[in-house]
Scaffold this active site. Structure first.
Site, PDB file in Angstrom:
ATOM      1  N   ASP A 103    -166.903   0.025 -15.703  1.00 35.22           N
ATOM      2  CA  ASP A 103    -166.108  -1.121 -16.132  1.00 35.22           C
ATOM      3  C   ASP A 103    -166.748  -1.719 -17.386  1.00 35.22           C
ATOM      4  OD1 ASP A 103    -163.922  -3.170 -14.517  1.00 35.22           O
ATOM      5  OD2 ASP A 103    -165.037  -3.987 -16.226  1.00 35.22           O
ATOM      6  N   ILE A 104    -165.907  -2.055 -18.353  1.00 30.33           N
ATOM      7  CA  ILE A 104    -166.393  -2.577 -19.637  1.00 30.33           C
ATOM      8  C   ILE A 104    -166.972  -3.987 -19.485  1.00 30.33           C
ATOM      9  CG2 ILE A 104    -164.292  -3.713 -20.491  1.00 30.33           C
ATOM     10  CD1 ILE A 104    -164.667  -2.116 -23.100  1.00 30.33           C
ATOM     11  N   ASN A 149    -157.095  -4.981  -6.841  1.00 30.98           N
ATOM     12  CA  ASN A 149    -156.296  -6.177  -7.086  1.00 30.98           C
ATOM     13  C   ASN A 149    -154.847  -5.716  -7.220  1.00 30.98           C
ATOM     14  OD1 ASN A 149    -158.544  -7.980  -7.243  1.00 30.98           O
ATOM     15  ND2 ASN A 149    -158.953  -7.246  -9.312  1.00 30.98           N
ATOM     16  N   HIS A 162    -156.096   1.364  -9.878  1.00 38.31           N
ATOM     17  CA  HIS A 162    -157.527   1.630 -10.013  1.00 38.31           C
ATOM     18  C   HIS A 162    -158.270   0.891  -8.910  1.00 38.31           C
ATOM     19  CE1 HIS A 162    -156.495  -1.902 -12.408  1.00 38.31           C
ATOM     20  NE2 HIS A 162    -157.700  -2.375 -12.143  1.00 38.31           N
TER      21      HIS A 162
HETATM   22  P1  AMP Z   1    -157.882  -5.482 -12.776  1.00 38.00           P
HETATM   23  O1  AMP Z   1    -158.051  -6.883 -13.339  1.00 38.00           O
HETATM   24  O2  AMP Z   1    -158.097  -5.365 -11.306  1.00 38.00           O
HETATM   25  O3  AMP Z   1    -156.586  -4.872 -13.259  1.00 38.00           O
HETATM   26  O4  AMP Z   1    -159.079  -4.637 -13.400  1.00 38.00           O
HETATM   27  C1  AMP Z   1    -159.084  -4.220 -14.722  1.00 38.00           C
HETATM   28  C2  AMP Z   1    -160.525  -3.921 -15.061  1.00 38.00           C
HETATM   29  O5  AMP Z   1    -160.530  -3.061 -16.183  1.00 38.00           O
HETATM   30  C3  AMP Z   1    -161.352  -5.154 -15.444  1.00 38.00           C
HETATM   31  O6  AMP Z   1    -162.482  -5.243 -14.568  1.00 38.00           O
HETATM   32  C4  AMP Z   1    -161.757  -4.875 -16.889  1.00 38.00           C
HETATM   33  O7  AMP Z   1    -163.065  -5.305 -17.168  1.00 38.00           O
HETATM   34  C5  AMP Z   1    -161.644  -3.369 -16.975  1.00 38.00           C
HETATM   35  N1  AMP Z   1    -161.369  -2.802 -18.295  1.00 38.00           N
HETATM   36  C6  AMP Z   1    -160.440  -3.208 -19.186  1.00 38.00           C
HETATM   37  N2  AMP Z   1    -160.444  -2.417 -20.272  1.00 38.00           N
HETATM   38  C7  AMP Z   1    -161.396  -1.474 -20.055  1.00 38.00           C
HETATM   39  C8  AMP Z   1    -161.890  -0.365 -20.802  1.00 38.00           C
HETATM   40  N3  AMP Z   1    -161.396  -0.051 -22.017  1.00 38.00           N
HETATM   41  N4  AMP Z   1    -162.883   0.388 -20.280  1.00 38.00           N
HETATM   42  C9  AMP Z   1    -163.394   0.079 -19.058  1.00 38.00           C
HETATM   43  N5  AMP Z   1    -162.966  -0.944 -18.301  1.00 38.00           N
HETATM   44  C10 AMP Z   1    -161.985  -1.722 -18.790  1.00 38.00           C
END
Ligand code: AMP
Length: 111
Positions: free
Chosen positions: A29-30, A85, A98
């Site tokens: 996760d970023i 989520n 995811h």
């Molecule tokens: P959600 O809010 O459950 O949809 O989770 C989305 C997740 O994706 C969040 O924890 C973000 O930090 C993560 N995220 C968004 N863009 C990226 C990316 N380019 N690479 C890795 N993680 C990401």
């Protein structure tokens, strides 16, 4: 509609991959919420958990197997969360299914 995860799966956007096979990609996760925060992403474009069909159930089982393997590799067997989520009110921001694998420290209550 293709999301950022669709673009990562297609190789159009870089990500830190920690696991990949024909059906599943896992990336760091970023914006990690814990020392270990991995996203396990089925490559099939399923928008959310509510859209999972019976035919997808083996794929969800594979996600759990990948989570078990990554939890072991990352030494978080003492305690981790595997969570989704579902929907905006739950905090879903990317509408490509995811699973968050979170651990590596004491985790607070979820609610
Ligand atoms: P959600 O809010 O459950 O949809 O989770 C989305 C997740 O994706 C969040 O924890 C973000 O930090 C993560 N995220 C968004 N863009 C990226 C990316 N380019 N690479 C890795 N993680 C990401």
């Amino acid at each position: 509609m293709t999301t950022i995860f669709g673009k990562i799966i297609a190789g159009e956007i870089p990500a830190e991959k920690v696991y990949e096979d024909d059906r599943i990609l896992a990336i760091k996760d970023i914006n990690p919420k814990a020392p270990v925060h991995i996203l396990i992403i089925p490559k099939k474009e399923i928008p959310d958990i509510q859209s999972v069909t019976e035919e997808d159930l083996p794929l969800i089982g594979e996600v759990i197997q990948v989570a078990q393997k990554l939890a072991k590799e990352n030494d978080i067997l003492e305690g981790y969360r595997l969570l989704v989520n579902n929907g905006p009110l739950a905090g879903q921001s990317i509408f490509h299914l995811h699973f968050h694998l979170i651990g590596g420290s004491k985790l607070g209550p979820i609610a």
